[in-house]
Design a protein around this motif. Structure first.
Motif, short mmCIF file in Angstrom:
data_model
loop_
_atom_site.label_atom_id
_atom_site.label_comp_id
_atom_site.label_asym_id
_atom_site.label_seq_id
_atom_site.Cartn_x
_atom_site.Cartn_y
_atom_site.Cartn_z
N ARG A 1 0.65 -1.14 0.11
CA ARG A 1 -0.58 -0.39 0.32
C ARG A 1 0.90 1.30 -0.40
N VAL A 2 2.09 0.75 -0.11
CA VAL A 2 3.18 2.19 0.31
C VAL A 2 4.15 1.68 -0.89
N ARG A 3 3.69 1.33 -1.95
CA ARG A 3 5.05 1.37 -2.72
C ARG A 3 4.95 1.99 -3.46
N SER A 4 3.54 2.12 -4.50
CA SER A 4 3.86 2.96 -5.22
C SER A 4 2.49 4.33 -5.43
N THR A 5 2.54 5.25 -6.00
CA THR A 5 1.52 6.81 -5.79
C THR A 5 0.32 6.56 -6.91
N TYR A 6 -0.13 7.64 -6.99
CA TYR A 6 -1.81 7.23 -7.28
C TYR A 6 -1.06 6.90 -9.00
N LEU A 7 -0.06 7.02 -9.54
CA LEU A 7 -0.25 6.34 -11.51
C LEU A 7 1.40 5.89 -11.38
N ILE B 1 10.01 12.48 -1.15
CA ILE B 1 8.89 13.41 -0.24
C ILE B 1 7.90 12.89 -0.39
N ARG B 2 7.34 12.46 0.94
CA ARG B 2 5.92 11.67 0.18
C ARG B 2 4.63 12.58 0.76
N SER B 3 3.91 12.88 0.35
CA SER B 3 2.38 13.50 1.41
C SER B 3 1.36 12.48 1.80
N ALA B 4 0.66 12.89 0.41
CA ALA B 4 -0.20 12.47 0.42
C ALA B 4 -0.46 10.58 -0.66
N GLY B 5 0.80 11.10 -2.15
CA GLY B 5 1.07 9.77 -2.80
C GLY B 5 0.64 9.85 -3.98
N HIS B 6 -0.41 11.04 -4.26
CA HIS B 6 -0.46 11.84 -5.57
C HIS B 6 0.32 11.17 -6.59
N ASP C 1 13.18 3.60 -6.83
CA ASP C 1 13.64 1.51 -6.51
C ASP C 1 15.00 2.03 -5.69
N GLY C 2 14.33 1.43 -4.70
CA GLY C 2 15.54 0.85 -3.84
C GLY C 2 16.14 1.63 -2.37
N GLY C 3 15.22 2.69 -2.57
CA GLY C 3 15.05 3.69 -1.46
C GLY C 3 14.35 3.93 -1.05
N ILE C 4 14.40 5.06 0.33
CA ILE C 4 13.79 5.72 1.09
C ILE C 4 12.98 6.18 0.79
N VAL C 5 12.12 6.01 1.37
CA VAL C 5 10.84 7.49 1.29
C VAL C 5 10.00 7.67 2.68
N ILE C 6 10.40 9.12 2.60
CA ILE C 6 10.20 10.02 3.76
C ILE C 6 8.45 10.29 3.65
N ASP C 7 7.12 9.48 4.39
CA ASP C 7 6.01 9.55 3.70
C ASP C 7 5.42 10.25 5.44
N LEU C 8 5.04 11.44 4.91
CA LEU C 8 3.99 12.67 5.64
C LEU C 8 2.41 12.41 6.15
N SER C 9 2.27 11.16 5.14
CA SER C 9 0.75 10.76 5.48
C SER C 9 -0.09 10.96 6.51
N ARG C 10 0.63 10.35 7.85
CA ARG C 10 0.20 10.38 9.36
C ARG C 10 0.21 11.32 9.68
N MET C 11 0.88 12.13 9.18
CA MET C 11 0.75 14.41 9.96
C MET C 11 -0.30 14.43 9.03
N ARG C 12 -1.16 14.67 9.57
CA ARG C 12 -2.40 15.40 9.02
C ARG C 12 -4.01 16.35 9.83
N ILE D 1 -2.24 23.43 9.43
CA ILE D 1 -2.10 22.33 8.44
C ILE D 1 -0.63 21.46 8.16
N GLU D 2 -1.16 20.23 8.80
CA GLU D 2 -0.23 19.29 8.45
C GLU D 2 -0.16 19.07 7.23
N PRO D 3 1.06 18.39 6.68
CA PRO D 3 1.67 17.70 4.77
C PRO D 3 1.01 16.90 4.55
N GLY D 4 0.50 15.60 5.73
CA GLY D 4 0.02 14.53 5.28
C GLY D 4 -2.09 14.95 5.35
N ALA D 5 -2.14 16.30 5.43
CA ALA D 5 -3.52 16.05 4.82
C ALA D 5 -3.62 16.67 3.77
#
Length: 766
Positions: free
Chosen positions: A349-355, A389-394, A403-414, A428-432
């Motif tokens: 559920r976190v590997r990919s983005t919207y498209l 760096i990801r906020s909601a993954g769009h 591919d093979g790197g680090i993603v800092i996912d801010l989706s829990r900061m809402r 407003i936090e970035p993951g909203a």
């Protein structure tokens, strides 16, 4: 030996159906008292008991925190393993990751056979359970594209579809006493769940040793396997210290201190980590969790030290999926428990983005600014892997996965908070997501123009520009930004505004991804009430003429009108179709009709829908599901003024080539012009429109764009640009803007940590 797991406590409730709600009430009490887990036996041949699956589903719906499991589920009377896997994943998803799968090989064979179950020998039952486990795990492995085949004797699949992935890594606990079952646990299980009542002195230690031996032989770490015990007994009022302790048939009797004395060796010597109290007496349930559990935790800490139960334990299979170049062992303690690796169930559920499909090596999900600081420090210590760096993954550009790197996912900061009602200042936090923002602002009669899709995260859009449904009247999203909290590459936390770090405040409005990670935004929002939303569909056979008419209509209209255009090429015997979407900031029908009438006469109208609604009603156009895209789409973008006949001609030619399956134009003028070009890093303030074309390399989308459309453009909006290079940077940032950005970048990110989102650095390290 102790395996480093935190102690947990559960209840073992009898699933009686008379009265029907008794087991449910005891489950609710278990949650209220603070238990981690509630379990139910599974005897489908017993008419006095509820069906366990139905009961677990009901309990999961009636509770919010406690985990639910069978104790244990009777595999010979369950559905096919693939169906059982999907039922488990469904209950886990519906409960928010609160289901645990505990299985038993059978027993009570006469009763099983009496209701139509298959009678097996003990050896056959073990083999059947082994096959079932393989099928269950294979079904959950939703990201695996290999053909799913298990040619078992008792259960088999041949080309079955995988998925869904559960909400968390559902463990498979196994109820077992005999050597073959214990070896199966060591080889394939995630937990051992015996009942103390069936154990003789020394049996638990012997069983644990057999499991460890089998695990090591299979190449597994024995610490992967949770050690649970069902315990029963009676509380007395006698003094503790062991004087009145008596063991009768595996039951414990005595004061709470006596229970602690009896249970402590199972933890310290044998590695037990979960005690499940069997019985339906509410008083005993309360005494166990309030008097035994905390005292046992304290005793374990005295014996083993305060850090004995702090480990995050991953399976050997999960560890094998780690990617090279990432120091997984150095993940900060604040992020370790929530970190998602390729071997975890949540990874799908976190590997990919919207498209865009992705395959990162590690996804960190901070919930506070301090945790973002820790995540940045970790990224800084792993400089040779990609960083997203990801906020909601769009993220159409695709730069919020890798591919093979680090993603800092801010989706829990809402979080979304009103700071000052009078000035309409909100934090407003970035993951909203923007649909969440619209929902929070609507009760106040407010709105904030923010793209055209409610699933987009605040962080990505609010650091790039923000061309939304109210842009001509209220400007870009960044034009409403009054302050931002940033974590810089060195880990420092700064506040940027017109008065504090104005250089960063300038840069973050249009090029924020280069500067740092925004962890909170302060916006001054607008008063917006009822608006009209129109969706008009036209026969655009004369594509050139329609494009010119639409462009003139938008540019010449009052600012209370904003319109987006989607042109669908001809195909399947139908002509080109133009989809016009427009917002009119008015609740007056005559005003709305006056705004729309000019475009209604531009071409044959084949469909229309005009309604009065709220901004929230327009932007709440996304689902709450996760992103699971595959592939690598291509998107090109440009900014342009009022359309010329030459541009309209070349758009028609571009569409005729089949180079794009999605061609959109957004209004980007009006109030955007009111802000000086050098006031923000978004400098193309003279543009009237933003143009986006999506396609693929096979369609030669990029080459055709460069040939036909790029010569007409006078800028670019990088959020929709998948191509990366000097030409794209030059299109997005005029020379003076780019030079200033590079000076700021060299000051706050000299090592170019934030390099994977259209970096303005001239070279790595500059």
């Amino acid at each position: 030996m102790h395996y480093g797991r935190e102690l947990q406590f559960g209840t073992f409730v009898t699933p009686v159906n008379d009265p029907p709600q008794q087991a449910v009430r005891l489950a609710e009490l278990s949650e209220t008292l603070g238990y981690d887990l509630v379990t139910f036996q599974d005897h489908p041949y017993q008419p006095a008991f509820h069906d366990t699956w139905t009961l677990m589903s009901w309990v999961a719906a009636r509770t919010s925190r406690i985990h639910v499991a069978g104790n244990v589920l009777n595999v010979p009377l369950q559905r096919e393993p693939a169906v059982l896997a999907r039922a488990s994943a469904s209950l886990d998803l519906l409960s928010g990751g609160r289901f645990e799968l505990a299985l038993g090989a059978g027993g009570f064979w006469d009763a099983i056979a009496a209701i139509g179950g298959r009678r097996l020998t003990p050896g056959q039952a073990v083999e059947a359970l082994d096959e079932a486990i393989r099928i269950i795990r294979g079904t959950w492995d939703a990201g695996n594209r290999d053909r799913f085949t298990v040619p078992g004797e008792y259960y088999h699949v041949d080309g079955a579809k995988r998925g869904p992935a559960p909400a968390h890594d559902i463990p498979i606990w196994i109820g077992a006493l005999k050597p073959r079952m214990l070896r199966l646990i060591g080889r394939a299980g995630d937990g051992w769940l015996p009942s103390l009542a069936y154990l003789q002195p020394g049996d638990y230690a012997d069983g644990a040793a057999r499991i460890d031996e089998a695990a090591l032989k299979a190449g597994r770490n024995p610490a992967e396997i949770r050690r649970l015990i069902n315990v029963a007994g009676r509380f007395t009022n006698g003094a503790g210290g062991g004087g009145d302790v008596r063991r009768r048939g595996g039951a414990i009797e005595g004061a709470p201190a006596d229970w602690v004395e009896q249970l402590l060796p199972f933890v310290v010597d044998d590695g037990a980590d979960t005690f499940i109290l069997a019985g339906d007496d509410p008083t005993s349930m309360q005494r166990f969790i309030e008097e035994v559990a905390p005292a046992l935790r304290e005793a374990v800490e005295r014996e083993l030290g305060p850090d004995a139960s702090a480990a995050v334990i991953r399976s050997t299979a999960s560890l094998a999926k780690r990617r090279d170049g990432i120091d997984y062992d150095a993940v900060p303690a604040s992020l370790a428990a929530s970190a998602i690796e390729p071997g975890d169930a949540k990874f799908a559920r976190v590997r990919s983005t919207y498209l865009r499909g992705g395959d990162p090596g590690l996804v960190l999900q901070p919930t506070t600014t301090a945790e973002v600081v820790d995540a940045v420090a970790f990224a800084r210590a792993n400089p040779d892997v990609p960083l997203g760096i990801r906020s909601a993954g769009h993220g159409i550009s695709g730069r919020s996965t890798n591919d093979g790197g680090i993603v800092i996912d801010l989706s829990r900061m809402r979080a979304i908070d009103v700071l000052d009602e009078a000035s309409r200042l909100v934090r407003i936090e970035p993951g909203a997501r923007w649909k969440d923002v619209a929902a929070a602002l609507e009760p106040h009669g407010w709105a904030l123009s923010s793209g055209d899709y409610g699933g987009v995260g605040v962080g990505g859009l609010a650091t790039a520009g923000g061309i939304g449904w109210l842009v001509r009247e209220h400007g870009l999203t960044i034009d409403h930004l009054r302050a931002v909290e940033l974590v810089l590459a060195d880990g420092s936390v700064v506040r940027a505004s017109a008065d504090e770090r104005p250089d960063l405040f300038w840069a973050v409005r249009g090029a924020g991804a280069n500067i740092g990670i925004a962890t909170a935004f302060e916006f001054e929002v607008d008063e917006v009430g009822t608006v009209a939303f129109a969706q008009l569909t036209f026969d655009a056979s004369d594509t050139e003429a329609f494009l010119l008419a639409w462009s003139d209509w938008v540019v010449d209209a009052p600012r209370d009108l904003t319109s987006f255009l989607l042109v669908q090429p001809a195909g399947g015997g139908r002509p080109p179709i133009a989809h016009v979407m427009a917002v009119v900031d008015s609740d007056d029908a005559d005003t709305v009709l006056a705004r729309l009438q000019p475009i209604a006469d531009a071409a044959p109208l084949v469909g229309q829908d005009v309604r009065l609604t709220s901004y929230r009603g327009i932007i709440s156009n996304s689902s709450d599901g996760g992103h699971s895209a595959e592939g690598e789409p291509l998107s090109r973008t440009g900014l342009i003024g009022r359309f010329t006949p030459e541009f309209a001609r070349d758009v028609a030619r571009f569409l005729e080539t089949g180079a794009s399956y999605f061609f959109q134009v957004r209004a980007a003028g009006g109030a955007v012009h009111d802000v000086p070009a050098d006031a923000t890093a978004y400098a193309h303030r003279d543009a009237e429109f933003s143009v986006v074309a999506m396609g693929t390399r096979a369609r030669r989308t990029s080459e055709t764009w460069d040939e036909l459309l790029a010569p007409h453009m006078s800028g670019a909006y990088l959020s929709f640009e998948t191509e990366v290079g000097p030409a794209q940077l030059a299109a997005a940032f005029p020379p003076a803007t780019l030079e200033r950005l590079r000076r700021i970048k060299a000051e706050v990110d000299p090592g170019n940590l934030f390099r994977d989102n259209a970096s303005v650095a001239t070279e790595v390290g500059v």
